[in-house]
Write an enzyme that holds these catalytic residues in place. Sequence first.
Site, PDB file in Angstrom:
ATOM      1  CD1 TRP A 101      -2.222  -2.274   1.516  1.00  0.00           C
ATOM      2  CD2 TRP A 101      -2.997  -1.103  -0.229  1.00  0.00           C
ATOM      3  NE1 TRP A 101      -3.231  -3.007   0.917  1.00  0.00           N
ATOM      4  CE2 TRP A 101      -3.718  -2.311  -0.148  1.00  0.00           C
ATOM      5  CE3 TRP A 101      -3.315  -0.210  -1.262  1.00  0.00           C
ATOM      6  CZ2 TRP A 101      -4.737  -2.656  -1.051  1.00  0.00           C
ATOM      7  CZ3 TRP A 101      -4.327  -0.540  -2.160  1.00  0.00           C
ATOM      8  CH2 TRP A 101      -5.021  -1.755  -2.042  1.00  0.00           C
ATOM      9  CG  ASP A 172      -3.406   4.126   3.923  1.00  0.00           C
ATOM     10  OD1 ASP A 172      -4.483   3.972   4.544  1.00  0.00           O
ATOM     11  OD2 ASP A 172      -3.123   3.502   2.879  1.00  0.00           O
ATOM     12  CE  LYS A 196      -8.899  -1.821   4.253  1.00  0.00           C
ATOM     13  NZ  LYS A 196      -8.808  -3.116   3.597  1.00  0.00           N
TER      14      LYS A 196
HETATM   15  N1  PMP Z   1      -4.482   1.497   1.977  1.00  0.00           N
HETATM   16  C1  PMP Z   1      -4.594   0.376   2.699  1.00  0.00           C
HETATM   17  C2  PMP Z   1      -3.704   0.183   3.880  1.00  0.00           C
HETATM   18  C3  PMP Z   1      -5.535  -0.597   2.336  1.00  0.00           C
HETATM   19  O1  PMP Z   1      -5.647  -1.717   3.040  1.00  0.00           O
HETATM   20  C4  PMP Z   1      -6.355  -0.381   1.205  1.00  0.00           C
HETATM   21  C5  PMP Z   1      -7.427  -1.353   0.768  1.00  0.00           C
HETATM   22  N2  PMP Z   1      -7.314  -2.623   1.160  1.00  0.00           N
HETATM   23  C6  PMP Z   1      -6.176   0.797   0.480  1.00  0.00           C
HETATM   24  C7  PMP Z   1      -5.248   1.719   0.906  1.00  0.00           C
HETATM   25  C8  PMP Z   1      -7.021   1.088  -0.741  1.00  0.00           C
HETATM   26  O2  PMP Z   1      -8.271   1.430  -0.290  1.00  0.00           O
HETATM   27  P1  PMP Z   1      -9.506   1.680  -1.250  1.00  0.00           P
HETATM   28  O3  PMP Z   1      -9.862   0.374  -1.836  1.00  0.00           O
HETATM   29  O4  PMP Z   1     -10.537   2.231  -0.291  1.00  0.00           O
HETATM   30  O5  PMP Z   1      -9.091   2.686  -2.267  1.00  0.00           O
END
Ligand code: PMP
Length: 360
Positions: A101, A172, A196
Amino acid sequence: MRVFNFSAGPAMLPVEVLEQVRDELTDWRGSGSSIMEVSHRGKAFMAVASEAESLLRELLAIPKAYKVLFLQGGATGQFAAIPLNLARADSTVDYLNTGAWSKKALAEAQRLTGRANVAADESASRYTTVPDPTALRLTAGAAYVHYTANETIGGVEFPYTPETGGVPLVSDMSSTILSRPLEVQRFGLLYAGAQKNIGPAGLTVVIVHESLIGHARPGTPAVFDYAGMAAEGSMLNTPPTFAWYVAGLVFAWLKRQGGLEGVAARNRAKAQLLYRAIDESGFYSNPVAPGCRSWMNVPFTLARPELDAAFLSEAQAQGLTALAGHRSVGGMRASLYNAMPLAGVEALVAFMKEFARRHG
Ligand code: PMP
């Protein structure tokens, strides 16, 4: 029968919240319609929206100088919105790279800023570590420092908040927000996709210090400009009303669980139970350095990968679902967000022991 769902997101919601949604679905509090069917600018939804915000402010003890925005576009949208709002086209921004991520966030910054400096890179450990807090290669005068507090795929979580010497810290927190208390005042901005620990997918929460609002560069899309969204109470356009409503119910549920202190104690116990079972098994293993193992996402592998399919189907048959690891890494992953009860982790551990005894 409800299963124990170990999905990394969209993930389990508290059953009490789902029951309340069900009970209120067709006739929200005597109004004759559901909360999804009314104007976001009407009295009913405005009350729901502001109640959700005050509960979140109370849970996280968010200081007055921060705005709370209820946006769309996911955490991925924020990967772009953050450089657009906080950095100029020629700014230097610092990113800590601790896994999948962080890399995605970094890739957006590389497209949208003059220089994205990688201030730490844990690739040498195959992303099983976090950087030493004293070894960050930060840029003096950077527009901000970005890090991923919890890597949902790698299962690596920062046990500390990086010190940036006054440069705004951006985090994040998609897969760790609300899992334990947090010192919001250490951050310039934190953000999380809802799916989540907050509520249904479609909502993105951004908590941002006022001093970082109002500097979006020309060309920033209106829906991503924090100034416009803050001025309009996140209703510059139609917000994701249903997800916002459910998030408010989740916040009220968290308060009834003893707030974030209460939830943290349970999350610690759940994670310890599972890590101990893995470490003592001689059959399962988790690659993450003990000091930065995630409480929320626990990846593990079996001694013999050819047993993966049997593990997953037998677990499924016992009501333990969504245990397959992310498609990019394979193996297993158990996500233990707030709504996963201790009984779910106990059932998983009992199944894992019994499976290892038969196959070990
Ligand atoms: N950052 C993290 C730490 C994530 O776990 C996720 C999704 N699993 C995201 C960003 C991306 O999120 P989204 O699908 O809401 O764009």
